[in-house]
Design an enzyme around this catalytic site. Structure first.
Site, short mmCIF file in Angstrom:
data_model
loop_
_atom_site.label_atom_id
_atom_site.label_comp_id
_atom_site.label_asym_id
_atom_site.label_seq_id
_atom_site.Cartn_x
_atom_site.Cartn_y
_atom_site.Cartn_z
N GLU A 1 11.30 -15.32 -6.85
CA GLU A 1 12.13 -14.45 -7.69
C GLU A 1 12.65 -15.10 -8.98
O GLU A 1 12.66 -14.45 -10.02
CB GLU A 1 13.33 -13.91 -6.88
N GLU A 44 11.24 -12.19 3.06
CA GLU A 44 12.56 -11.70 3.49
C GLU A 44 12.45 -10.74 4.68
O GLU A 44 13.24 -10.80 5.61
CB GLU A 44 13.28 -11.04 2.30
N GLY A 76 10.19 -10.32 -1.15
CA GLY A 76 10.59 -9.36 -0.11
C GLY A 76 9.73 -9.47 1.15
O GLY A 76 10.17 -9.06 2.23
N ALA A 96 8.65 -7.23 -3.12
CA ALA A 96 9.06 -5.92 -3.61
C ALA A 96 8.15 -5.55 -4.78
O ALA A 96 7.55 -6.43 -5.40
CB ALA A 96 10.52 -5.98 -4.06
N1 CO8 Z 1 4.40 -5.68 -6.71
C1 CO8 Z 1 3.54 -4.79 -7.17
N2 CO8 Z 1 2.19 -4.93 -7.13
C2 CO8 Z 1 1.73 -6.08 -6.57
C3 CO8 Z 1 2.58 -7.06 -6.06
C4 CO8 Z 1 4.00 -6.84 -6.14
N3 CO8 Z 1 4.88 -7.70 -5.65
N4 CO8 Z 1 1.84 -8.09 -5.60
C5 CO8 Z 1 0.54 -7.74 -5.81
N5 CO8 Z 1 0.48 -6.53 -6.40
C6 CO8 Z 1 -0.72 -5.80 -6.80
C7 CO8 Z 1 -1.32 -6.36 -8.07
O1 CO8 Z 1 -0.65 -5.83 -9.21
C8 CO8 Z 1 -2.74 -5.88 -7.96
O2 CO8 Z 1 -2.80 -4.52 -8.33
P1 CO8 Z 1 -3.99 -3.98 -9.32
O3 CO8 Z 1 -5.25 -4.21 -8.52
O4 CO8 Z 1 -3.65 -2.55 -9.51
O5 CO8 Z 1 -3.92 -4.84 -10.54
C9 CO8 Z 1 -3.02 -5.95 -6.48
O6 CO8 Z 1 -1.74 -5.97 -5.83
C10 CO8 Z 1 -3.78 -7.20 -6.08
O7 CO8 Z 1 -3.05 -8.31 -6.57
P2 CO8 Z 1 -3.71 -9.49 -7.44
O8 CO8 Z 1 -4.87 -8.96 -8.21
O9 CO8 Z 1 -2.61 -10.13 -8.22
O10 CO8 Z 1 -4.24 -10.44 -6.29
P3 CO8 Z 1 -4.43 -12.02 -6.38
O11 CO8 Z 1 -5.17 -12.41 -5.15
O12 CO8 Z 1 -5.01 -12.42 -7.68
O13 CO8 Z 1 -2.95 -12.63 -6.32
C11 CO8 Z 1 -0.69 -12.81 -5.48
C12 CO8 Z 1 -2.16 -12.44 -5.17
C13 CO8 Z 1 -0.60 -14.32 -5.74
C14 CO8 Z 1 0.14 -12.46 -4.26
C15 CO8 Z 1 -0.23 -12.04 -6.71
O14 CO8 Z 1 -0.54 -10.67 -6.54
C16 CO8 Z 1 1.23 -12.14 -6.96
O15 CO8 Z 1 1.70 -13.17 -7.47
N6 CO8 Z 1 2.01 -11.09 -6.64
C17 CO8 Z 1 3.42 -11.06 -6.85
C18 CO8 Z 1 4.13 -11.91 -5.82
C19 CO8 Z 1 5.61 -11.93 -6.11
O16 CO8 Z 1 6.09 -12.45 -7.10
N7 CO8 Z 1 6.40 -11.36 -5.17
C20 CO8 Z 1 7.82 -11.33 -5.25
C21 CO8 Z 1 8.27 -10.08 -5.92
S1 CO8 Z 1 10.00 -10.09 -6.24
C22 CO8 Z 1 10.68 -9.65 -4.79
O17 CO8 Z 1 10.03 -9.47 -3.79
C23 CO8 Z 1 12.15 -9.50 -4.81
C24 CO8 Z 1 12.69 -8.94 -3.50
C25 CO8 Z 1 14.12 -8.54 -3.68
C26 CO8 Z 1 14.23 -7.29 -4.48
C27 CO8 Z 1 15.66 -6.96 -4.73
C28 CO8 Z 1 15.75 -5.76 -5.63
C29 CO8 Z 1 16.95 -5.75 -6.44
#
Ligand code: CO8
Length: 264
Positions: A131, A111, A108, A63
């Site tokens: 999360e 999920e 997500g 998400a």
């Molecule tokens: N949300 C928003 N933006 C994201 C997300 C995300 N989950 N993941 C990646 N991005 C964006 C980055 O911010 C980046 O944007 P920008 O270029 O503008 O800075 C772009 O995508 C590329 O990402 P990275 O530069 O970070 O790429 P890397 O190769 O260095 O890393 C990763 C890749 C490891 C996947 C890293 O991006 C990361 O850790 N992302 C987050 C992963 C995460 O924690 N996901 C879980 C989120 S929580 C969730 O899903 C909860 C679901 C339930 C919600 C319920 C609501 C109440």
């Protein structure tokens, strides 16, 4: 359509989450577009769906953390419900949905893949529920579907530690059915979708419903669900033609033909 493309290829549809600049993270707009894409699929024509992500790096990286970062308690609940409603729509979609997981499937992303009927992935896929490292619980069904899919013990380990796992480990624990080189994944998913689409569509739908509904009740009630759906097939042309074809083959092997099931 905005962040989600849907391409119909004869009897199958390929739905692609298309926000590669954010690794296909699910914000409200992506969720709305996803719901609209599934609502727009004509299941009188389409008999199986493939769900994938744009690009070669990520299926869905979760998400949208930026969007979630300022939510209040009520907004958090509403966002969770929004995701749950669309994931449930996918889970209950009348025809099978195959997740072709082409990279990160985190939070997500893991999920949404679990709301699909079948998961296959590329060698670079990475799964996890990160999360608790962000101060939240999995909120799009993760606490429920992961335990049902891989067992409570392994689900708890993944969720409590927030550790990501690679494709081979996801295969080992039964989270995915198969692992392919990245460049072969979509073709493999489409091949499987076409194999499903070649079978009697009413029977395939009934199997999906029987498995999904039966898993929610005790075994006696589940078997009644199966009996009813089994019985309903005998009102279909497909059953008559499918069985007649088998009997013709027994009479005379030269009479064998590929049955063109008609959704009737
Ligand atoms: N949300 C928003 N933006 C994201 C997300 C995300 N989950 N993941 C990646 N991005 C964006 C980055 O911010 C980046 O944007 P920008 O270029 O503008 O800075 C772009 O995508 C590329 O990402 P990275 O530069 O970070 O790429 P890397 O190769 O260095 O890393 C990763 C890749 C490891 C996947 C890293 O991006 C990361 O850790 N992302 C987050 C992963 C995460 O924690 N996901 C879980 C989120 S929580 C969730 O899903 C909860 C679901 C339930 C919600 C319920 C609501 C109440």
């Amino acid at each position: 359509m905005g962040f989600v493309n849907c391409e119909v290829k004869e009897k199958i549809a390929v739905v692609t989450i298309n926000r590669p600049e954010a690794l296909n993270a699910l914000n409200s707009q992506v969720l709305d577009d996803l719901a609209a894409a599934f609502d727009g699929i004509d299941t009188n024509v389409v008999r199986a769906v493939v769900l994938t992500g744009a690009g070669e790096k990520s299926f869905v990286a979760g998400a949208d953390i930026g969007e979630m970062s300022t939510l209040s308690k009520a907004e958090g609940e509403a966002f969770g419900k929004k995701g749950n409603d669309i994931f449930r729509k996918i889970e209950q979609f009348p025809v099978p949905v195959i997740a072709a997981i082409n990279g990160f499937a985190l939070g997500g992303g893991c999920e949404i893949s679990m709301s699909c009927d079948i998961r296959i992935c590329s060698e670079n896929a990475m799964f996890g529920q990160p999360e608790v490292g962000l101060g939240i619980t999995p909120g799009f069904g993760g606490t429920q579907r992961l335990a049902r899919l891989i067992g409570a013990g392994m689900a708890k380990q993944l969720i409590y530690t927030a550790k990501n796992i690679k494709a081979d480990e996801a295969y080992r624990i039964g989270l995915v059915n198969a692992v392919y080189p990245q460049e072969e994944l979509l073709a493999a998913a489409e091949k499987m979708a076409n194999q499903i689409a070649a079978n009697a569509p009413i029977a395939v739908r009934a199997c999906k419903k029987a498995i999904n509904d039966g898993l929610q009740v005790n075994i006696d009630d589940a078997l009644v669900i199966e009996e009813k759906l089994f019985g309903s097939c005998f009102e279909s042309e497909d059953q008559r033609e499918g069985m007649a074809n088998f009997l013709r083959k027994k009479d005379d092997p030269k009479k064998v033909k590929v049955v063109d099931f008609k959704n009737a």
